[in-house]
Design a protein around this motif. Structure first.
Motif, PDB file in Angstrom:
ATOM      1  N   MET A 103      88.218  73.632  24.772  1.00 32.37           N
ATOM      2  CA  MET A 103      87.247  72.773  25.093  1.00 32.37           C
ATOM      3  C   MET A 103      86.764  72.690  26.494  1.00 32.37           C
ATOM      4  O   MET A 103      85.627  71.613  26.643  1.00 32.37           O
ATOM      5  N   VAL A 104      87.298  73.169  27.077  1.00 33.87           N
ATOM      6  CA  VAL A 104      86.541  73.625  29.048  1.00 33.87           C
ATOM      7  C   VAL A 104      86.321  74.609  28.767  1.00 33.87           C
ATOM      8  O   VAL A 104      87.349  75.721  28.837  1.00 33.87           O
ATOM      9  N   GLY A 105      84.815  74.954  29.464  1.00 29.60           N
ATOM     10  CA  GLY A 105      84.527  76.802  29.370  1.00 29.60           C
ATOM     11  C   GLY A 105      84.010  77.308  30.797  1.00 29.60           C
ATOM     12  O   GLY A 105      84.733  76.148  31.623  1.00 29.60           O
ATOM     13  N   TRP A 106      84.494  78.303  30.886  1.00 37.16           N
ATOM     14  CA  TRP A 106      85.096  79.182  31.927  1.00 37.16           C
ATOM     15  C   TRP A 106      86.432  78.664  33.174  1.00 37.16           C
ATOM     16  O   TRP A 106      86.465  78.219  34.184  1.00 37.16           O
ATOM     17  N   SER A 107      87.495  77.384  32.467  1.00 36.95           N
ATOM     18  CA  SER A 107      88.588  77.423  32.518  1.00 36.95           C
ATOM     19  C   SER A 107      87.905  75.619  33.087  1.00 36.95           C
ATOM     20  O   SER A 107      89.051  75.365  34.433  1.00 36.95           O
ATOM     21  N   ILE A 108      87.587  75.718  33.662  1.00 31.82           N
ATOM     22  CA  ILE A 108      86.549  74.098  34.683  1.00 31.82           C
ATOM     23  C   ILE A 108      85.180  73.708  34.141  1.00 31.82           C
ATOM     24  O   ILE A 108      85.356  72.719  34.436  1.00 31.82           O
ATOM     25  N   ARG A 109      84.983  73.663  33.146  1.00 34.51           N
ATOM     26  CA  ARG A 109      84.143  72.976  32.403  1.00 34.51           C
ATOM     27  C   ARG A 109      83.971  72.135  31.451  1.00 34.51           C
ATOM     28  O   ARG A 109      83.677  73.110  30.184  1.00 34.51           O
ATOM     29  N   GLY A 110      83.705  71.253  31.308  1.00 31.36           N
ATOM     30  CA  GLY A 110      84.009  70.993  30.063  1.00 31.36           C
ATOM     31  C   GLY A 110      82.531  70.762  28.892  1.00 31.36           C
ATOM     32  O   GLY A 110      81.337  70.941  29.354  1.00 31.36           O
ATOM     33  N   VAL A 111      82.867  71.591  27.682  1.00 28.33           N
ATOM     34  CA  VAL A 111      82.065  72.170  27.394  1.00 28.33           C
ATOM     35  C   VAL A 111      82.171  71.586  25.595  1.00 28.33           C
ATOM     36  O   VAL A 111      80.949  71.451  24.811  1.00 28.33           O
ATOM     37  N   GLY A 112      83.319  70.965  25.631  1.00 31.21           N
ATOM     38  CA  GLY A 112      83.083  70.672  23.885  1.00 31.21           C
ATOM     39  C   GLY A 112      83.255  71.205  22.860  1.00 31.21           C
ATOM     40  O   GLY A 112      83.540  72.521  23.230  1.00 31.21           O
ATOM     41  N   PHE A 113      82.646  71.137  21.662  1.00 32.84           N
ATOM     42  CA  PHE A 113      82.405  71.380  20.556  1.00 32.84           C
ATOM     43  C   PHE A 113      81.096  72.201  20.356  1.00 32.84           C
ATOM     44  O   PHE A 113      80.562  72.603  19.639  1.00 32.84           O
ATOM     45  N   PHE A 114      80.559  72.221  21.805  1.00 27.82           N
ATOM     46  CA  PHE A 114      78.704  72.480  22.152  1.00 27.82           C
ATOM     47  C   PHE A 114      79.137  74.110  22.681  1.00 27.82           C
ATOM     48  O   PHE A 114      80.464  74.492  23.316  1.00 27.82           O
ATOM     49  N   LYS A 115      78.325  74.830  22.954  1.00 29.18           N
ATOM     50  CA  LYS A 115      78.114  76.428  23.543  1.00 29.18           C
ATOM     51  C   LYS A 115      77.120  76.349  24.852  1.00 29.18           C
ATOM     52  O   LYS A 115      77.539  77.065  25.890  1.00 29.18           O
ATOM     53  N   ASP A 116      77.187  75.191  24.895  1.00 27.30           N
ATOM     54  CA  ASP A 116      76.386  75.340  26.530  1.00 27.30           C
ATOM     55  C   ASP A 116      77.114  73.766  26.981  1.00 27.30           C
ATOM     56  O   ASP A 116      76.699  73.000  26.776  1.00 27.30           O
ATOM     57  N   PRO A 117      77.781  73.968  28.437  1.00 31.28           N
ATOM     58  CA  PRO A 117      78.047  72.788  29.126  1.00 31.28           C
ATOM     59  C   PRO A 117      76.985  71.849  29.668  1.00 31.28           C
ATOM     60  O   PRO A 117      76.914  70.825  29.453  1.00 31.28           O
ATOM     61  N   ASN A 118      75.611  71.718  29.725  1.00 28.43           N
ATOM     62  CA  ASN A 118      74.187  71.494  29.927  1.00 28.43           C
ATOM     63  C   ASN A 118      74.006  70.614  29.027  1.00 28.43           C
ATOM     64  O   ASN A 118      73.491  69.295  29.131  1.00 28.43           O
ATOM     65  N   VAL A 119      74.258  71.128  27.556  1.00 31.23           N
ATOM     66  CA  VAL A 119      73.439  70.454  26.291  1.00 31.23           C
ATOM     67  C   VAL A 119      75.232  69.584  26.116  1.00 31.23           C
ATOM     68  O   VAL A 119      74.756  68.340  26.017  1.00 31.23           O
ATOM     69  N   PHE A 120      75.965  69.775  26.391  1.00 30.50           N
ATOM     70  CA  PHE A 120      76.989  69.133  26.054  1.00 30.50           C
ATOM     71  C   PHE A 120      77.486  67.781  27.389  1.00 30.50           C
ATOM     72  O   PHE A 120      77.158  66.659  26.644  1.00 30.50           O
ATOM     73  N   GLY A 121      77.449  68.096  28.577  1.00 30.51           N
ATOM     74  CA  GLY A 121      76.518  66.811  29.215  1.00 30.51           C
ATOM     75  C   GLY A 121      75.819  65.954  29.136  1.00 30.51           C
ATOM     76  O   GLY A 121      75.549  65.290  29.052  1.00 30.51           O
ATOM     77  N   ALA A 122      74.480  66.490  29.033  1.00 29.99           N
ATOM     78  CA  ALA A 122      73.366  65.788  28.520  1.00 29.99           C
ATOM     79  C   ALA A 122      73.409  64.701  27.621  1.00 29.99           C
ATOM     80  O   ALA A 122      73.384  63.701  27.652  1.00 29.99           O
ATOM     81  N   TYR A 123      74.677  65.578  26.128  1.00 26.84           N
ATOM     82  CA  TYR A 123      74.688  64.592  25.212  1.00 26.84           C
ATOM     83  C   TYR A 123      75.567  63.588  25.514  1.00 26.84           C
ATOM     84  O   TYR A 123      75.347  62.286  24.998  1.00 26.84           O
ATOM     85  N   MET A 124      76.624  63.296  26.294  1.00 25.73           N
ATOM     86  CA  MET A 124      77.638  62.563  26.515  1.00 25.73           C
ATOM     87  C   MET A 124      77.412  62.046  27.695  1.00 25.73           C
ATOM     88  O   MET A 124      77.420  60.756  27.691  1.00 25.73           O
ATOM     89  N   ALA A 125      76.210  62.025  28.291  1.00 22.15           N
ATOM     90  CA  ALA A 125      75.427  61.146  29.125  1.00 22.15           C
ATOM     91  C   ALA A 125      74.639  59.991  28.284  1.00 22.15           C
ATOM     92  O   ALA A 125      75.016  59.257  29.024  1.00 22.15           O
ATOM     93  N   SER A 126      74.194  60.574  27.510  1.00 22.94           N
ATOM     94  CA  SER A 126      73.164  59.728  26.668  1.00 22.94           C
ATOM     95  C   SER A 126      74.015  59.398  26.050  1.00 22.94           C
ATOM     96  O   SER A 126      74.429  57.764  25.838  1.00 22.94           O
ATOM     97  N   ALA A 127      75.260  58.624  25.492  1.00 24.59           N
ATOM     98  CA  ALA A 127      76.432  58.359  24.314  1.00 24.59           C
ATOM     99  C   ALA A 127      77.215  57.653  25.520  1.00 24.59           C
ATOM    100  O   ALA A 127      77.611  56.006  24.832  1.00 24.59           O
ATOM    101  N   ALA A 128      76.703  57.837  26.199  1.00 23.12           N
ATOM    102  CA  ALA A 128      77.914  57.217  27.804  1.00 23.12           C
ATOM    103  C   ALA A 128      77.428  55.777  28.040  1.00 23.12           C
ATOM    104  O   ALA A 128      77.657  54.360  27.927  1.00 23.12           O
ATOM    105  N   MET A 129      75.688  55.912  28.610  1.00 27.90           N
ATOM    106  CA  MET A 129      74.800  55.502  28.548  1.00 27.90           C
ATOM    107  C   MET A 129      74.615  53.903  27.018  1.00 27.90           C
ATOM    108  O   MET A 129      74.848  52.958  27.171  1.00 27.90           O
ATOM    109  N   ILE A 130      74.148  54.932  25.740  1.00 22.42           N
ATOM    110  CA  ILE A 130      74.771  53.473  24.551  1.00 22.42           C
ATOM    111  C   ILE A 130      75.952  53.194  24.811  1.00 22.42           C
ATOM    112  O   ILE A 130      75.978  51.620  24.422  1.00 22.42           O
TER     113      ILE A 130
END
Length: 444
Positions: free
Chosen positions: A197-224
């Motif tokens: 779930m942690v990409g490149w040992s330091i970046r959260g990626v979850g069940f996504f392939k790209d940390p940038n997409v993961f981060g954007a998705y989690m940011a929107s969920a946090a706002m909800i």
């Protein structure tokens, strides 16, 4: 009368028998294909049987408890390591059963002419951009994925015609985000089974392939989740529960270590607090307090020995940043000099939704995409302008703030194939249903 009833019953039974035979034949062919694929993949025979049994059960759930199936489907939206993802397959089932059961409600075309016109023109721009281009299989695949996401966008609009439906969509959305967040935290703590779930040992990626997409998705969920705090009506257990969830989701969004996500999250929270300050100053204080707590925790975390070097390096322009900007500049030139565009997937690594659309589909594609986006968020702007409080599945203020952040993020990230972005735009578009009333008018 009895004869008519018997005759009608016979016709109904005849058509039912024909439908059952066709469905059985389709299921038999589909089963053989699935079993062959599963066996070639090296899975045991029992897995094939379990998969088919699950498919049959899902169809049964769809016809007996459709809302449960929709919730289950959107609970899978954050699990996209495999393409097509389980969400994509299940969505097709959800849409088919929704049409069969009459769960998708048509809307007034006149009130939605801007979005619908934009959709058709955008589809046309995709098709026209294939003309005169040596289309590769990747071009067809990219275009078909785009069309699929437009169908997802339309499904959310048709299904989200009332508050209950949007509640169901968002409940699944938050479940998916929460599971991702928990597993990323466990991966951060070093638990072996969650290490992927942690990409490149330091970046959260979850069940996504790209940390940038993961981060954007989690940011929107946090706002909800934050919006749920604001509209919890003083119930302390809801405030505490959604407060913890907001912090968890926001923290994992920061942990994606995406600079674009950081900017978009701070922008979304700031815009949301600014809008709330006009009508509910105490709520704005809550939002700003959450932002402050998240910022303090993030600064402390990012200054840890493991993260300090990464953060310090990324606070400056990198060589790949200059390469991205150069590619974007060339994309602008390509879009302006080739009116039809270079075709789907013809401008990879654009790192910008808008540059990529312009380069691949020309001005027609960019303008039509703008029509879809503006037409979707316009109902939110109208409701925010009059401080409308008639819809609380998700407030217009927070959804507008989320989309502002996501669209700013898209300046430096190609987000055309982000599932969650099209879901959020579909929910925003659904706000065009119902009258716009000033806060307090509904009570007379």
């Amino acid at each position: 009368m009895i004869r008519q009833f018997v005759s009608g019953s016979k016709k109904w039974m005849t058509w039912f028998a024909i439908a059952a035979m066709l469905a059985s034949g389709f299921l038999a062919v589909f089963s053989q294909w699935i079993i062959a694929v599963i066996e070639q993949s090296g899975y045991p025979a029992w897995f094939s049987l379990a998969f088919l049994t699950g498919c049959i059960l899902l169809v049964g759930v769809g016809f007996t408890a459709y809302e449960v199936l929709v919730w289950l489907c959107f609970s899978l939206i954050g699990f996209v390591r495999i393409e097509p993802a389980p969400f994509d397959y299940l969505l097709l089932v959800v849409m088919a059963i929704g049409w069969a059961r009459g769960k998708l409600e048509l809307f007034n075309v006149r009130q939605n002419v801007l979005v619908l016109s934009g959709l058709w023109i955008f589809i046309l721009a995709n098709l026209v951009s294939m003309v005169g281009v040596a289309a590769q299989p990747a071009s067809w695949r990219f275009m078909l994925i785009t069309f699929y996401l437009l169908v997802l966008f339309l499904f959310v609009r048709l299904y989200g015609h009332d508050e209950k439906a949007i509640h169901i969509l968002l409940a699944g959305y938050l479940v998916s985000a929460t599971v991702n967040a928990v597993l990323v935290i466990l991966g951060l703590l070093g638990l072996g089974f969650a290490s992927s779930m942690v990409g490149w040992s330091i970046r959260g990626v979850g069940f996504f392939k790209d940390p940038n997409v993961f981060g954007a998705y989690m940011a929107s969920a946090a706002m909800i989740a934050m919006d749920r705090i604001v509209h919890s009506k003083g119930r302390w257990y809801r405030i505490v529960g959604y407060g913890v969830l907001t912090f968890l989701l926001g923290f994992t969004a920061v942990y994606s270590l995406s600079r674009a996500v950081w900017v978009s999250l701070v922008l979304s929270i700031g815009v949301y607090a600014w809008m709330l300050a006009k009508e509910a100053p105490r709520s704005a204080v809550i939002v700003l307090s959450v932002l402050l707590a998240l910022a303090i925790t993030a600064v402390f975390f990012l200054q840890s020995s493991q993260m300090a070097a990464f953060v310090s390096a990324h606070m400056r322009l990198q060589d790949y940043d200059m390469a991205r900007f150069g590619n974007q500049y060339q994309g602008l030139i390509a879009g302006l000099t080739q009116p039809l565009g270079v075709g789907p997937a013809g401008w990879p690594n654009a790192h910008s939704l808008y540059v990529k659309t312009l380069a691949e589909h020309g001005l027609l594609g960019l303008v039509s995409l703008g029509m879809v986006i503006v037409g979707s968020i316009w109902p939110l702007i109208r409701r925010v302008a009059v401080m409308d409080g008639s819809r609380r599945a998700l407030s217009a203020q927070v959804l507008l703030a989320i989309l502002i952040g996501q669209l700013v993020n898209s300046v430096v990230i190609d987000s055309i194939h982000w599932r969650h972005l099209w879901v959020l735009l579909g929910i925003a578009w659904a706000f065009s249903d119902g009258p716009v009333t000033k806060q307090g008018e509904e009570n007379g």
